[in-house]
Write an enzyme that holds these catalytic residues in place. Sequence first.
Site, PDB file in Angstrom:
ATOM      1  N   LYS A 279      40.422  37.983  40.015  1.00  0.00           N
ATOM      2  CA  LYS A 279      40.439  38.736  41.269  1.00  0.00           C
ATOM      3  C   LYS A 279      39.776  37.914  42.381  1.00  0.00           C
ATOM      4  O   LYS A 279      38.933  37.070  42.090  1.00  0.00           O
ATOM      5  CB  LYS A 279      39.622  40.029  41.101  1.00  0.00           C
ATOM      6  CG  LYS A 279      40.250  41.094  40.240  1.00  0.00           C
ATOM      7  CD  LYS A 279      39.332  42.308  40.147  1.00  0.00           C
ATOM      8  CE  LYS A 279      39.920  43.400  39.274  1.00  0.00           C
ATOM      9  NZ  LYS A 279      41.160  43.990  39.782  1.00  0.00           N
ATOM     10  N   ARG A 353      45.445  49.097  30.741  1.00  0.00           N
ATOM     11  CA  ARG A 353      46.510  49.713  29.934  1.00  0.00           C
ATOM     12  C   ARG A 353      46.558  49.118  28.533  1.00  0.00           C
ATOM     13  O   ARG A 353      47.001  49.779  27.587  1.00  0.00           O
ATOM     14  CB  ARG A 353      47.850  49.581  30.668  1.00  0.00           C
ATOM     15  CG  ARG A 353      48.343  48.183  30.838  1.00  0.00           C
ATOM     16  CD  ARG A 353      49.393  48.048  31.929  1.00  0.00           C
ATOM     17  NE  ARG A 353      48.799  48.116  33.266  1.00  0.00           N
ATOM     18  CZ  ARG A 353      49.494  48.085  34.399  1.00  0.00           C
ATOM     19  NH1 ARG A 353      50.810  48.018  34.374  1.00  0.00           N
ATOM     20  NH2 ARG A 353      48.878  48.134  35.557  1.00  0.00           N
TER      21      ARG A 353
HETATM   22  N1  BES Z   1      40.459  47.913  37.464  1.00  0.00           N
HETATM   23  C1  BES Z   1      41.617  47.540  38.167  1.00  0.00           C
HETATM   24  C2  BES Z   1      42.138  48.640  39.092  1.00  0.00           C
HETATM   25  C3  BES Z   1      41.273  49.029  40.254  1.00  0.00           C
HETATM   26  C4  BES Z   1      41.521  48.513  41.503  1.00  0.00           C
HETATM   27  C5  BES Z   1      40.258  49.956  40.106  1.00  0.00           C
HETATM   28  C6  BES Z   1      40.733  48.895  42.578  1.00  0.00           C
HETATM   29  C7  BES Z   1      39.482  50.337  41.165  1.00  0.00           C
HETATM   30  C8  BES Z   1      39.711  49.818  42.402  1.00  0.00           C
HETATM   31  C9  BES Z   1      42.740  47.196  37.198  1.00  0.00           C
HETATM   32  O1  BES Z   1      42.354  46.653  35.990  1.00  0.00           O
HETATM   33  C10 BES Z   1      43.603  46.195  37.872  1.00  0.00           C
HETATM   34  O2  BES Z   1      43.103  45.153  38.201  1.00  0.00           O
HETATM   35  N2  BES Z   1      44.860  46.525  38.064  1.00  0.00           N
HETATM   36  C11 BES Z   1      45.774  45.650  38.716  1.00  0.00           C
HETATM   37  C12 BES Z   1      47.103  45.801  38.048  1.00  0.00           C
HETATM   38  C13 BES Z   1      48.120  44.795  38.504  1.00  0.00           C
HETATM   39  C14 BES Z   1      47.730  43.410  38.048  1.00  0.00           C
HETATM   40  C15 BES Z   1      49.455  45.187  37.926  1.00  0.00           C
HETATM   41  C16 BES Z   1      45.848  46.042  40.191  1.00  0.00           C
HETATM   42  O3  BES Z   1      45.799  47.227  40.491  1.00  0.00           O
HETATM   43  O4  BES Z   1      45.927  45.153  41.022  1.00  0.00           O
HETATM   44 ZN    ZN Z   2      42.100  44.559  36.047  1.00  0.00          ZN
END
Ligand code: BES
Ligand code: ZN
Length: 504
Positions: A279, A353
């Site tokens: 990230k 997931r």
């Molecule tokens: N933990 C994150 C989702 C999240 C984002 C929670 C902002 C709280 C605030 C999750 O694991 C994630 O990173 N999801 C990705 C999925 C994508 C790679 C398909 C996302 O939402 O960008």
């Molecule tokens: Zn994530």
Amino acid sequence: MNITVTGGALADFDCSVLLVGHFEGNKIPEGAARLLDKRCSGLISELIDGGDFEGKLYTSSVVYTRGSIPAKRILIAGLGRKEEFDLERLRGVSSKAAQKIRDLGIPRVAASLDFGETELSMGDAVRAAVEGALLGLYRFTPYKTTEEDRKGDITDLTIVEDRPELIEDSKKSAQTAQTISQAVYCARDLVSAPSNDMTPSILADKAGAIAAETGLTFEVLDEAAMEKLGMNALLGVARGSAEEARLIVLEHKGGKKDTPPVVLVGKGITFDSGGISIKPSDKMDEMKSDMAGGAAVIAAIKAAVDLKLPLNVVAIVPATENLPGGRAYKPGDVLKTMSGLTVEVKNTDAEGRLILADALTFAKKYHPAAIVDIATLTGACVVALGDYLAGMMGTDTGLKEAISAASAATGEMVWELPLWHEYEELIKSDVADIKNVGTRAGGTITAGLFLKRFAGDCPWVHLDIAGPALLAKDKPYIPKGASGIGVRLLTQFLMDRSHVSSHP
Ligand code: BES
Ligand code: ZN
Ligand code: ZN
């Protein structure tokens, strides 16, 4: 805080502050405010007549009683317009008043919830007021070392009720509210803790301590146990971290033996860096809250045992960090889940997931009557629904309706998104059975459809709390930071399911 409900007249109460309410637009005080006003030779009406207090929602005014009654001051809280008043507003009013009283440095409060004629039952009003006050007073201070940030807690709240026939119900409601608020505090504490002090094994230890205190059954699986079960999706996510993963299982056996349990599954990523699909560093600190779903199910089952709910409940938390490293799982890897389905990893940041897939398969061993999972799963859910709404998806209409009803009762709002079958195409993989991401568009729904493959034919609801888990701004009774979202919703759902009201 000591919370008591007692009979008698508020005006006779010897206390540093008395708390009453007033509706916007009312020319004269009503209910408890009217009785106080009479005893204090019109101090409150004078304030209203002079235009100094209009009763606007979340405002308040302090009046000194100058010896007319034993209490030194009255805090009159604005309730807003009567026709718009409801339990959610009462929670906020109660919180704002409690925060004001704390700011004034007053430790002991007596309050009346007699606002004159309203639609609310006294039991519901007591529960909302006590929850609002407690939830609004929450502070996370374990890492603050100076007194400044800790001072001024309210120690005693007495609710004075002059109608004797309402006292029993009110006492039960206050007790229920306190139990549920303690569970919310528990979840907020778990989520607020920094990830260096909330690793998967520490989270498991905390769950074990809660079990020991409350009588929940506790079991924890380490990586060796997970390997035996074939939980390679969970283990795959865990590979980049030096911290071992844990699968936490808590059980409340409040129902008849052999009646199928409700299984709650909560995402327990104690830190989500994104892994190899790392990230951006901006706001990455917020990803210590990626175990908010796990915290919610631990806290909800704690509430279930504390409230002695007559049903069987299981809480399952797959817990791991998601970090990059020499042994980390990588985009393109294929993982064989516990269910046998294979998953192509397109993005290591879609880890939630994956761990939930194995946790859902594990959950099915309990032959659940229903599974509810809760997870900070997708940023797309925040795009779709904003910071305050949870996304709801599921396979069972009755279960979705029950969750919606609990949502309306608690003010923890959910909004349903469709598990549209045509989007299943988007998670088909060229090399494996499915892949862990679809398109950017509709990202919350494809995440839901992914989980559906593992929930199978068990009645199941998925709650995506990526938005409301961590608040950037204060809400009336939720201070900014970890909200504890899901705890009141899930507890209410379990109470409804066991036909227990807040004032039985
Ligand atoms: N933990 C994150 C989702 C999240 C984002 C929670 C902002 C709280 C605030 C999750 O694991 C994630 O990173 N999801 C990705 C999925 C994508 C790679 C398909 C996302 O939402 O960008
Ligand atoms: Zn994530
Ligand atoms: Zn995550």
